[in-house]
Enzyme design. Structure first.
Site, PDB file in Angstrom:
ATOM      1  N   HIS A 104     -19.894  11.324 -51.517  1.00  0.00           N
ATOM      2  CA  HIS A 104     -19.488  12.733 -51.511  1.00  0.00           C
ATOM      3  C   HIS A 104     -18.632  12.914 -52.763  1.00  0.00           C
ATOM      4  CE1 HIS A 104     -19.664  11.825 -47.128  1.00  0.00           C
ATOM      5  NE2 HIS A 104     -20.056  13.067 -46.967  1.00  0.00           N
ATOM      6  N   ASP A 107     -15.074  11.708 -52.328  1.00  0.00           N
ATOM      7  CA  ASP A 107     -14.796  10.276 -52.075  1.00  0.00           C
ATOM      8  C   ASP A 107     -14.579   9.558 -53.387  1.00  0.00           C
ATOM      9  OD1 ASP A 107     -15.989  10.721 -49.534  1.00  0.00           O
ATOM     10  OD2 ASP A 107     -17.929  10.062 -50.333  1.00  0.00           O
ATOM     11  N   ASP A 299     -29.763   7.165 -42.531  1.00  0.00           N
ATOM     12  CA  ASP A 299     -28.401   6.651 -42.509  1.00  0.00           C
ATOM     13  C   ASP A 299     -28.360   5.610 -41.409  1.00  0.00           C
ATOM     14  OD1 ASP A 299     -27.475   8.097 -44.615  1.00  0.00           O
ATOM     15  OD2 ASP A 299     -26.002   9.268 -43.493  1.00  0.00           O
ATOM     16  N   ASP A 312     -20.208   4.996 -35.759  1.00  0.00           N
ATOM     17  CA  ASP A 312     -20.659   4.528 -37.080  1.00  0.00           C
ATOM     18  C   ASP A 312     -20.528   3.024 -37.266  1.00  0.00           C
ATOM     19  OD1 ASP A 312     -21.427   7.018 -38.039  1.00  0.00           O
ATOM     20  OD2 ASP A 312     -19.545   7.401 -39.100  1.00  0.00           O
TER      21      ASP A 312
HETATM   22  C1  XUL Z   1     -20.993  12.290 -40.866  1.00  0.00           C
HETATM   23  C2  XUL Z   1     -22.055  11.826 -41.760  1.00  0.00           C
HETATM   24  C3  XUL Z   1     -21.870  12.156 -43.206  1.00  0.00           C
HETATM   25  C4  XUL Z   1     -23.136  12.402 -43.957  1.00  0.00           C
HETATM   26  C5  XUL Z   1     -22.928  12.801 -45.387  1.00  0.00           C
HETATM   27  O1  XUL Z   1     -21.197  12.012 -39.534  1.00  0.00           O
HETATM   28  O2  XUL Z   1     -22.989  11.191 -41.340  1.00  0.00           O
HETATM   29  O3  XUL Z   1     -21.142  11.149 -43.776  1.00  0.00           O
HETATM   30  O4  XUL Z   1     -23.960  11.291 -43.948  1.00  0.00           O
HETATM   31  O5  XUL Z   1     -22.112  13.907 -45.514  1.00  0.00           O
HETATM   32 CO    CO Z   2     -24.599  10.250 -42.292  1.00  0.00          CO
END
Ligand code: XUL
Ligand code: CO
Length: 440
Positions: A104, A107, A299, A312
């Site tokens: 981001h 970051d 992700d 996460d």
């Molecule tokens: C939040 C998430 C973010 C996105 C990118 O839950 O997954 O980090 O991947 O903004």
């Molecule tokens: Co994400």
């Protein structure tokens, strides 16, 4: 950088040592150049490290402050600290043997107080990132903008009731696109953050969703203007922080993209823990996006079955990664997307070496899943069983229906003549599940 002291002194390049290795700082399954289905593993997986968790995660939680020991965080000036951190990030990528990273805007570079100052910081950090990319060949998988942390985004960004919040977010995305383009990013992600609502009584849903589409169209248009040809992605998440988010799941996002004419420009970036928050398995999300032609990138992480929020965690479950890789192979792979570890080490795992253990485990779980999924596909037994289950559709009647040459009236004639449908066959779920276990 050459001549500088190492942040991860004592940790060398992580190498493939094979499944029998007892070295916990080695790969057992991820062998970057090994060929699977005609392609090196690194090209199937296109692993990325997420800058926000790995280099900005502090370990704070709602009950306490950060715990992470990060000996390289010595600079008090935020810009100097950000620049020094870039060196550490690339040392990490090099040692781990990961080809990509994701960020981001906020970051990698600190907020400068004003938009102009923040943009300046971002440019300085981009200089350093570019320099390291050139030296190492590492690449940006995707960039994105943080449109959720600053209080101006309290009610969302593109969906805010405050028009100047929308305008500020647009300016931030413009800059993030420019930097992503400059760094030759392979993609750009929209994750809503707070694009949703806490209460419907104070919310004009139509206006908000229309605005979200306007916002994305502006981004697509600007990308075209500056010559950015990377892939756009939309990342679903049903809730957290909001009670409801408009990017709820793949099906919702794909409907939105089609309804607003964005379907040619945007694919899905699907995250495991977000799928489970939506009440789906990751496999469901991948299959839905894949069958609709919207599978873009993933992700990689996992939740905890006993904890209800977006934890996460790094993925280690090979059954999960087998499901994921099976769907990815089925729909022709992820490139130009990849497997981004949107995952963080536990608050209790506060030493730098834990960052290595976490990523090695995740990479090995995915490489293992890839090998198993490829073996399943080569063998063909699963596909054969699925084909058998649908065999009636390959007969004359099925072919006529699928080609659109039947109607309710013609089918009524068919069934009046037959009197009753041929009995269904067993679904054999247990057989299917047992078959999958034979490959593990
Ligand atoms: C939040 C998430 C973010 C996105 C990118 O839950 O997954 O980090 O991947 O903004
Ligand atoms: Co994400």
């Amino acid at each position: 950088m050459a001549g500088k002291s190492e942040a991860f002194a004592g940790i060398g390049k992580i190498r493939y040592e094979g499944p029998a290795s007892k070295n916990m700082l080695a790969f057992r399954h991820y062998e970057a150049d090994a060929i699977v289905e005609g392609k090196p593993m690194r090209d199937h997986l296109r692993f990325a490290v997420s800058y926000w968790h790995t280099f900005r995660g502090t370990g704070s939680d709602p009950f306490g402050p950060g715990t992470m020991i990060r000996p390289w965080e010595t600079e008090s000036d935020p810009l100097k600290a950000a620049l020094a951190r870039v060196d550490v990030a690339f040392e990490f990528l090099e040692k781990l043997g990961v080809d990509f990273y994701c960020f981001h805007d906020r970051d990698v570079a600190p907020d400068g107080g004003t938009l102009a100052e923040s943009n300046k910081h971002f440019d300085s950090v981009a200089d350093r990132l570019e320099q390291h990319q050139k030296q190492t060949g590492k690449r940006l998988l995707w960039g994105t903008a943080n449109l959720f942390s600053n209080p101006r985004y309290v009610h969302g960004a593109a969906t805010s009731p405050n028009v100047e919040t929308f305008a500020y977010a647009a300016a931030q995305v413009k800059k993030a696109l420019e930097v992503t383009h400059r760094l030759d990013g392979a993609g750009y992600v929209f994750w809503g953050g707070r694009e949703g609502y806490q209460c419907l009584w104070n919310t004009d849903m139509k206006r908000e969703v229309d605005h979200l589409a306007t916002f994305m169209h502006m981004a697509v248009e600007y990308a075209r203007e500056i010559g950015f040809t990377g892939q756009f992605y939309f990342e679903p998440k049903p809730r957290e922080p909001m009670k409801h988010q408009y990017d709820f799941d793949s099906a919702t996002c794909i409907n939105f993209l089609r309804a607003y004419g964005l379907e040619k420009h945007v694919k899905m970036n699907i995250e495991t823990n977000h799928a489970t928050l939506a009440g789906h398995e990751m496999q469901h999300e991948l299959e839905y996006a894949g069958m609709q032609g919207f599978l873009g990138s993933i992700d990689a992480n996992t939740g905890d079955t006993l904890v209800g929020w977006d934890t996460d965690q790094f993925p280690t479950n090979v059954y999960l990664t087998t499901q994921i890789m099976h769907s990815i192979l089925k729909y022709g792979g992820l490139a130009p997307g990849g497997v981004n570890f949107d995952a963080k080490v536990r608050r209790e795992s506060f030493e730098p070496v834990d960052l290595f253990h976490a990523h090695i485990g995740g990479m090995d779980a995915f490489a293992h899943g890839l090998k198993i999924a490829a073996a399943m596909r080569a063998d063909g037994a699963l596909q054969k069983l699925v084909d058998e289950r649908y065999a009636s559709w390959s007969g004359p009647l099925g072919k006529r229906i699928e080609s659109g040459s039947e109607s309710l009236a013609s089918l009524e004639q068919e069934m009046l003549a037959k009197g009753e449908a041929t009995p269904c066959k067993s679904g054999r779920q247990e057989l299917f599940e047992n078959l999958i276990n034979t490959y593990l």
